[in-house]
Design a protein around this motif. Structure first.
Motif, PDB file in Angstrom:
ATOM      1  N   ARG A  15      -6.425  20.421  -2.693  1.00  0.00           N
ATOM      2  CA  ARG A  15      -5.334  20.556  -1.730  1.00  0.00           C
ATOM      3  C   ARG A  15      -4.338  19.421  -1.561  1.00  0.00           C
ATOM      4  O   ARG A  15      -5.072  18.220  -1.747  1.00  0.00           O
ATOM      5  CB  ARG A  15      -5.781  20.668  -0.227  1.00  0.00           C
ATOM      6  N   SER A  16      -3.133  19.567  -1.346  1.00  0.00           N
ATOM      7  CA  SER A  16      -2.446  18.510  -1.461  1.00  0.00           C
ATOM      8  C   SER A  16      -2.416  17.660  -0.265  1.00  0.00           C
ATOM      9  O   SER A  16      -3.036  17.842   0.582  1.00  0.00           O
ATOM     10  CB  SER A  16      -0.764  18.850  -1.687  1.00  0.00           C
ATOM     11  N   LEU A  17      -1.924  16.307  -0.408  1.00  0.00           N
ATOM     12  CA  LEU A  17      -1.997  15.195   0.589  1.00  0.00           C
ATOM     13  C   LEU A  17      -1.517  15.796   2.186  1.00  0.00           C
ATOM     14  O   LEU A  17      -2.001  15.739   3.015  1.00  0.00           O
ATOM     15  CB  LEU A  17      -1.413  14.028   0.317  1.00  0.00           C
ATOM     16  N   ASP A  18      -0.269  16.521   1.578  1.00  0.00           N
ATOM     17  CA  ASP A  18       0.497  17.038   2.803  1.00  0.00           C
ATOM     18  C   ASP A  18      -0.441  18.068   3.806  1.00  0.00           C
ATOM     19  O   ASP A  18      -0.308  18.243   4.747  1.00  0.00           O
ATOM     20  CB  ASP A  18       1.736  17.512   2.505  1.00  0.00           C
ATOM     21  N   ASP A  19      -0.967  19.079   2.778  1.00  0.00           N
ATOM     22  CA  ASP A  19      -1.704  20.012   3.417  1.00  0.00           C
ATOM     23  C   ASP A  19      -2.872  19.462   4.196  1.00  0.00           C
ATOM     24  O   ASP A  19      -3.275  20.021   5.264  1.00  0.00           O
ATOM     25  CB  ASP A  19      -2.375  20.669   2.275  1.00  0.00           C
ATOM     26  N   THR A  39      -6.016   5.882   5.533  1.00  0.00           N
ATOM     27  CA  THR A  39      -5.867   4.842   4.246  1.00  0.00           C
ATOM     28  C   THR A  39      -5.120   5.464   3.252  1.00  0.00           C
ATOM     29  O   THR A  39      -4.430   4.768   2.489  1.00  0.00           O
ATOM     30  CB  THR A  39      -7.387   4.415   4.059  1.00  0.00           C
ATOM     31  N   GLU A  40      -5.507   6.959   2.896  1.00  0.00           N
ATOM     32  CA  GLU A  40      -4.981   7.590   1.683  1.00  0.00           C
ATOM     33  C   GLU A  40      -3.194   7.695   2.043  1.00  0.00           C
ATOM     34  O   GLU A  40      -2.504   7.431   1.241  1.00  0.00           O
ATOM     35  CB  GLU A  40      -5.531   8.817   1.553  1.00  0.00           C
ATOM     36  N   VAL A  41      -3.174   7.920   3.203  1.00  0.00           N
ATOM     37  CA  VAL A  41      -1.607   8.190   3.761  1.00  0.00           C
ATOM     38  C   VAL A  41      -0.860   7.092   3.800  1.00  0.00           C
ATOM     39  O   VAL A  41       0.225   7.125   3.261  1.00  0.00           O
ATOM     40  CB  VAL A  41      -1.495   9.028   5.045  1.00  0.00           C
ATOM     41  N   GLU A  42      -1.384   5.704   4.044  1.00  0.00           N
ATOM     42  CA  GLU A  42      -0.863   4.447   4.167  1.00  0.00           C
ATOM     43  C   GLU A  42      -0.566   3.993   2.823  1.00  0.00           C
ATOM     44  O   GLU A  42       0.433   3.349   2.387  1.00  0.00           O
ATOM     45  CB  GLU A  42      -1.601   3.675   4.699  1.00  0.00           C
ATOM     46  N   GLN A  43      -1.381   4.440   1.696  1.00  0.00           N
ATOM     47  CA  GLN A  43      -1.490   4.246   0.209  1.00  0.00           C
ATOM     48  C   GLN A  43      -0.127   4.663  -0.389  1.00  0.00           C
ATOM     49  O   GLN A  43       0.649   4.570  -1.007  1.00  0.00           O
ATOM     50  CB  GLN A  43      -2.615   4.255  -0.771  1.00  0.00           C
ATOM     51  N   ALA A  44      -0.116   6.135   0.135  1.00  0.00           N
ATOM     52  CA  ALA A  44       0.852   6.889  -0.509  1.00  0.00           C
ATOM     53  C   ALA A  44       2.444   6.585   0.331  1.00  0.00           C
ATOM     54  O   ALA A  44       3.316   6.485  -0.749  1.00  0.00           O
ATOM     55  CB  ALA A  44       0.671   8.482   0.195  1.00  0.00           C
ATOM     56  N   ALA A  48       5.238   5.271  -2.194  1.00  0.00           N
ATOM     57  CA  ALA A  48       6.650   5.799  -1.926  1.00  0.00           C
ATOM     58  C   ALA A  48       7.894   4.810  -1.893  1.00  0.00           C
ATOM     59  O   ALA A  48       9.026   4.944  -2.479  1.00  0.00           O
ATOM     60  CB  ALA A  48       6.782   6.815  -0.977  1.00  0.00           C
ATOM     61  N   LYS A  49       7.435   3.708  -1.127  1.00  0.00           N
ATOM     62  CA  LYS A  49       8.208   2.676  -0.985  1.00  0.00           C
ATOM     63  C   LYS A  49       8.813   1.765  -2.302  1.00  0.00           C
ATOM     64  O   LYS A  49       9.827   1.359  -2.764  1.00  0.00           O
ATOM     65  CB  LYS A  49       7.743   1.589  -0.142  1.00  0.00           C
ATOM     66  N   ALA A  50       7.581   1.618  -3.153  1.00  0.00           N
ATOM     67  CA  ALA A  50       7.681   1.092  -4.311  1.00  0.00           C
ATOM     68  C   ALA A  50       8.601   1.931  -5.203  1.00  0.00           C
ATOM     69  O   ALA A  50       9.450   1.288  -5.851  1.00  0.00           O
ATOM     70  CB  ALA A  50       6.425   0.934  -5.122  1.00  0.00           C
ATOM     71  N   GLU A  51       8.627   3.266  -5.100  1.00  0.00           N
ATOM     72  CA  GLU A  51       9.363   4.318  -5.837  1.00  0.00           C
ATOM     73  C   GLU A  51      10.842   4.094  -5.578  1.00  0.00           C
ATOM     74  O   GLU A  51      11.773   3.988  -6.351  1.00  0.00           O
ATOM     75  CB  GLU A  51       8.824   5.731  -5.722  1.00  0.00           C
ATOM     76  N   SER A  52      10.821   4.026  -4.235  1.00  0.00           N
ATOM     77  CA  SER A  52      12.321   3.762  -3.620  1.00  0.00           C
ATOM     78  C   SER A  52      13.046   2.766  -4.135  1.00  0.00           C
ATOM     79  O   SER A  52      14.106   2.680  -4.452  1.00  0.00           O
ATOM     80  CB  SER A  52      12.445   3.990  -2.371  1.00  0.00           C
ATOM     81  N   GLN A  53      12.235   1.611  -4.162  1.00  0.00           N
ATOM     82  CA  GLN A  53      12.632   0.392  -4.636  1.00  0.00           C
ATOM     83  C   GLN A  53      13.166   0.239  -6.009  1.00  0.00           C
ATOM     84  O   GLN A  53      14.120  -0.119  -6.520  1.00  0.00           O
ATOM     85  CB  GLN A  53      11.940  -0.733  -3.947  1.00  0.00           C
ATOM     86  N   ALA A  54      12.359   1.016  -6.679  1.00  0.00           N
ATOM     87  CA  ALA A  54      12.598   0.921  -8.228  1.00  0.00           C
ATOM     88  C   ALA A  54      13.733   1.874  -8.435  1.00  0.00           C
ATOM     89  O   ALA A  54      14.630   1.474  -9.396  1.00  0.00           O
ATOM     90  CB  ALA A  54      11.314   1.423  -8.808  1.00  0.00           C
ATOM     91  N   ARG A  82       9.563  10.369   1.675  1.00  0.00           N
ATOM     92  CA  ARG A  82       8.289  10.726   1.744  1.00  0.00           C
ATOM     93  C   ARG A  82       7.675   9.444   2.452  1.00  0.00           C
ATOM     94  O   ARG A  82       6.689   9.592   3.055  1.00  0.00           O
ATOM     95  CB  ARG A  82       7.787  10.561   0.438  1.00  0.00           C
ATOM     96  N   SER A  83       8.300   8.305   2.239  1.00  0.00           N
ATOM     97  CA  SER A  83       7.635   7.071   2.774  1.00  0.00           C
ATOM     98  C   SER A  83       7.807   7.301   4.469  1.00  0.00           C
ATOM     99  O   SER A  83       6.614   6.841   5.137  1.00  0.00           O
ATOM    100  CB  SER A  83       8.289   5.845   2.506  1.00  0.00           C
ATOM    101  N   SER A  84       8.935   7.550   5.035  1.00  0.00           N
ATOM    102  CA  SER A  84       8.982   8.055   6.415  1.00  0.00           C
ATOM    103  C   SER A  84       7.899   9.030   6.692  1.00  0.00           C
ATOM    104  O   SER A  84       7.461   8.921   7.756  1.00  0.00           O
ATOM    105  CB  SER A  84      10.497   8.495   6.706  1.00  0.00           C
ATOM    106  N   ARG A  85       7.867   9.917   6.002  1.00  0.00           N
ATOM    107  CA  ARG A  85       7.031  11.071   6.390  1.00  0.00           C
ATOM    108  C   ARG A  85       5.810  10.472   6.579  1.00  0.00           C
ATOM    109  O   ARG A  85       4.811  10.919   7.493  1.00  0.00           O
ATOM    110  CB  ARG A  85       7.151  12.468   5.313  1.00  0.00           C
ATOM    111  N   MET A  86       5.000   9.893   5.544  1.00  0.00           N
ATOM    112  CA  MET A  86       3.721   9.261   5.477  1.00  0.00           C
ATOM    113  C   MET A  86       3.544   8.382   6.567  1.00  0.00           C
ATOM    114  O   MET A  86       2.496   8.116   7.263  1.00  0.00           O
ATOM    115  CB  MET A  86       3.638   8.720   4.055  1.00  0.00           C
ATOM    116  N   ASP A  87       4.726   7.327   7.087  1.00  0.00           N
ATOM    117  CA  ASP A  87       4.291   6.397   8.180  1.00  0.00           C
ATOM    118  C   ASP A  87       4.449   7.333   9.273  1.00  0.00           C
ATOM    119  O   ASP A  87       3.450   6.864  10.177  1.00  0.00           O
ATOM    120  CB  ASP A  87       5.952   5.735   8.025  1.00  0.00           C
ATOM    121  N   ALA A  88       4.932   8.235   9.578  1.00  0.00           N
ATOM    122  CA  ALA A  88       4.995   9.150  10.770  1.00  0.00           C
ATOM    123  C   ALA A  88       3.623  10.005  10.884  1.00  0.00           C
ATOM    124  O   ALA A  88       2.725   9.769  11.717  1.00  0.00           O
ATOM    125  CB  ALA A  88       5.941  10.111  10.887  1.00  0.00           C
ATOM    126  N   ALA A  89       3.250  10.282   9.783  1.00  0.00           N
ATOM    127  CA  ALA A  89       1.734  10.792   9.528  1.00  0.00           C
ATOM    128  C   ALA A  89       0.557   9.536   9.998  1.00  0.00           C
ATOM    129  O   ALA A  89      -0.394   9.963  10.598  1.00  0.00           O
ATOM    130  CB  ALA A  89       1.443  11.448   8.299  1.00  0.00           C
TER     131      ALA A  89
END
Length: 215
Positions: A15-19, A39-44, A48-54, A82-89
């Motif tokens: 199952r996906s992380l979002d699920d 921990t997994e969500v914070e890593q995601a 996502a922040k690194a992908e956004s910066q790139a 995705r980063s904002s969604r993961m931070d909220a989660a």
């Protein structure tokens, strides 16, 4: 072909992380499971922040063609979302983890309370045997004391060969000077044992069945 179908079915089970985040709000997860998911969500979120910066670096690069920076900007926006969604989660999972830890502590305390109470109740029953056994020991110690006095008189004029040693010395395998030299490793039972009364005795003022009041 069967092997290929098996691979597909295994992937579908992952199952996906979002699920799994959504599932966490409907499931009664342990604090450990919530912590692992957090921990997994914070890593995601970090990824996502690194992908956004790139993507931002590429979108803002003046050497990049319009078609490329438009795609980079889209990727940046997706990554930011995705980063904002993961931070909220992560924030909500952190609160769920705090509540789970508190709930588990309450359950553990309640279980310990019941276990301690059950042990106490059993000890109440087991202690009923104390009075019987303590009185038997007190009676034995009284007999030992009386016999020691008797032996002391009987040994007057005796030689080393005919000397009557105490019952304690023989039974406990003590040295011949047991009643003369004090050894902290092997205290004399008559003087070393103290047996409190199990309940208040109306005819006793010192609260012990041994040493006896007459001693």
């Amino acid at each position: 072909m069967a092997q290929g179908n098996n691979i597909v079915s295994i992937r579908e089970e992952v199952r996906s992380l979002d699920d799994r985040i959504a599932d966490a709000f409907d499931a009664d997860m342990s604090s450990d499971a919530l912590e692992a998911l957090q921990t997994e969500v914070e890593q995601a979120s970090r990824e996502a922040k690194a992908e956004s910066q790139a993507a931002a670096d590429k979108a803002l690069d003046p050497k990049v063609r319009p078609a490329e920076f438009a795609d980079a900007r889209r990727k940046m926006d997706d990554a930011n979302f995705r980063s904002s969604r993961m931070d909220a989660a992560a924030d909500q999972l952190k609160e769920m983890h705090r509540k789970a830890v508190a709930s588990e502590a309450r359950h553990q305390a309640a279980a310990e309370y019941e276990a301690a109470k059950a042990e106490r109740d059993q000890l109440v029953k087991d202690l009923e045997a104390y009075d019987k056994h303590a009185r038997a020991i007190a009676s034995l110690l009284d007999r030992l004391s009386r016999n020691d006095s008797r032996l002391s008189k009987a040994n007057v004029g005796q030689t080393a060969a005919t000397w009557l040693h105490s019952a304690q010395q023989i039974a406990r395998g003590a040295q011949h000077d047991f009643n003369v030299q004090h050894d902290e490793r092997l205290p004399n039972l008559i003087g070393g044992v103290r047996l409190p009364n199990f309940r208040i005795e109306t005819n006793s003022i010192h609260g012990t069945m041994w040493p006896a009041a007459t001693r």
